[in-house]
Write a protein that holds these residues in place. Structure first.
Motif, PDB file in Angstrom:
ATOM      1  N   LYS A  93       0.815  -1.221   0.000  1.00 44.22           N
ATOM      2  CA  LYS A  93       0.000   0.000   0.000  1.00 44.22           C
ATOM      3  C   LYS A  93       0.843   1.263   0.000  1.00 44.22           C
ATOM      4  N   GLU A 118      -3.808   0.601   6.992  1.00 47.46           N
ATOM      5  CA  GLU A 118      -4.486  -0.432   6.200  1.00 47.46           C
ATOM      6  C   GLU A 118      -5.933  -0.013   5.916  1.00 47.46           C
ATOM      7  N   ARG A 120      -7.140   3.059   5.828  1.00 43.84           N
ATOM      8  CA  ARG A 120      -7.118   4.188   4.902  1.00 43.84           C
ATOM      9  C   ARG A 120      -6.920   3.701   3.460  1.00 43.84           C
ATOM     10  N   ALA A 121      -6.030   2.718   3.317  1.00 44.74           N
ATOM     11  CA  ALA A 121      -5.682   2.233   1.980  1.00 44.74           C
ATOM     12  C   ALA A 121      -6.870   1.529   1.309  1.00 44.74           C
ATOM     13  N   THR A 125      -5.704   6.338  -1.698  1.00 42.91           N
ATOM     14  CA  THR A 125      -4.261   6.141  -1.706  1.00 42.91           C
ATOM     15  C   THR A 125      -3.706   6.591  -0.359  1.00 42.91           C
ATOM     16  N   LEU A 126      -2.891   5.751   0.245  1.00 42.02           N
ATOM     17  CA  LEU A 126      -2.221   6.116   1.491  1.00 42.02           C
ATOM     18  C   LEU A 126      -1.067   7.054   1.156  1.00 42.02           C
ATOM     19  N   TYR A 131       0.377   9.315   6.690  1.00 37.87           N
ATOM     20  CA  TYR A 131       1.108   8.360   7.528  1.00 37.87           C
ATOM     21  C   TYR A 131       1.979   9.095   8.548  1.00 37.87           C
TER      22      TYR A 131
END
Lengths: 238, 100
Positions: A93, A118, A120-121, A125-126, A131
């Protein structure tokens, strides 16, 4: 590309409940570490260099003077071996991360950051900014409260009294609902629960996490193969 | 501010081990071929790990935690995350007081 500032802000907001819930645990860990013979500086150094709450708790429990570094290293490995699976999943990711940012992101992959990333993905798009917002807050928070606990001693005697322990369970339950994909997920969750509970009852220590995780992944290999076969049949039909 | 040699060595060991476990996922992911069975299985990791972490609290800790977990799950379907978490914690505090 989404606006970086708002991504950072969203990351901060996402991790806020975990950051609040971890405060009494940070205070308790710092106080216990000093009781076991560590200095305030050593507590700070451990939080800065290790940043792994559950491993730090387990290790402080078995601490003695002089510190048995080999036992402590092996125990840390036992608690943190789950990171291998978590990282292998998260690695897929990190497409929007520059090459050098990937290992940096991984070094700050504590459970809550990993779980939120995880989640969010799944929808978007992370981004590195999102992050960084998450781990930045949690990292500063963890260092602050473990050192405060080391400095002032037992401000908190029992984080369980106000349900702080359950906050992590509640966070993970709400995240789990996002990963629901029908029958396949039900089978994975059932296998993971059964194996984790059995392992927890059978052996001391943190093995139940790996037992449950591997059981779930094993079931997924079987179910996903049969679903892939279904897809092939469906494609043939067109 | 004192630093003891054995303690520094222990912290270094923890740090190296933790960094290794955290970084090894990147290396591991490179070995997995996309479309392979292992790649498909890795998609189950988030659910499997999250479930395993909470399983003892949900199933073994006691009736208060088990009930509160159920309440949290119901709230999670209806409310934003923060509200569901606060509701779940409030439920466990109340249930621990009522049924231990």
């Amino acid at each position: 590309m989404p606006d970086e500032q708002s991504e950072v802000r969203l990351g901060l907001t996402a991790i806020l409940p975990a950051a609040v819930a971890v405060i009494p645990f940070g205070l308790l860990l710092g106080a216990r570490a000093v009781e076991q013979g560590l200095s305030v500086g050593e507590v700070a150094l451990m939080s800065v260099l290790v940043f792994a709450g559950s491993a730090q708790f387990v290790v402080i429990d078995i601490w003695s003077e002089p510190a048995p570094w080999l036992i402590i290293g092996v125990t840390t490995l036992m608690v943190n071996i789950r990171h291998v699976l978590m990282g292998a999943s998260l690695a897929g990711k990190l497409g929007a991360f520059p090459a050098l940012a990937k290992p940096v992101a991984m070094l700050f992959m504590v459970d809550e950051v990993w779980a939120m990333a995880e989640r969010r993905a799944l929808d978007r798009t992370l981004t590195p900014a999102y992050y960084a917002g998450m781990f930045g807050l949690l990292y500063a928070n963890w260092i602050t409260w473990t050192v405060t606990g080391a400095w002032f001693g037992r401000l908190v005697s029992d984080p369980y009294a106000f349900g702080f322990d359950f906050a992590f369970t509640a966070i993970f339950i709400t995240l789990l609902t996002g990963f629901w994909r029908g029958r396949q997920t039900a089978l994975i969750l059932a296998a993971s629960s059964a194996a984790a509970v059995a392992a927890k009852l059978a052996v001391e220590g943190p093995w139940y996490i790996m037992a449950g995780a591997l059981a779930g992944v094993l079931v997924a290999t079987v179910v996903s193969t049969s679903e892939a076969a279904d897809r092939v049949e469906a494609d043939d039909g067109i | 501010m004192e630093f003891d040699t054995a303690t520094l060595l222990a912290i270094a060991a923890m740090s190296v081990v933790t960094a290794t476990t955290r970084l090894s996922g990147l290396w591991f992911a490179k070995l997995v071929r996309p479309q392979s069975r292992i790649a498909a299985a890795l998609q189950a990791v988030p659910s499997a790990v999250l479930m395993s972490v909470i399983a003892p609290a949900v199933f073994l800790q006691g009736p208060a935690e088990a009930l509160a977990a159920g309440i949290t799950l119901l709230l999670a379907f209806r409310l934003p995350m923060m509200a569901a978490v606060v509701g779940g914690v409030a439920a466990v505090v109340a249930l621990r007081y009522l049924i231990g």
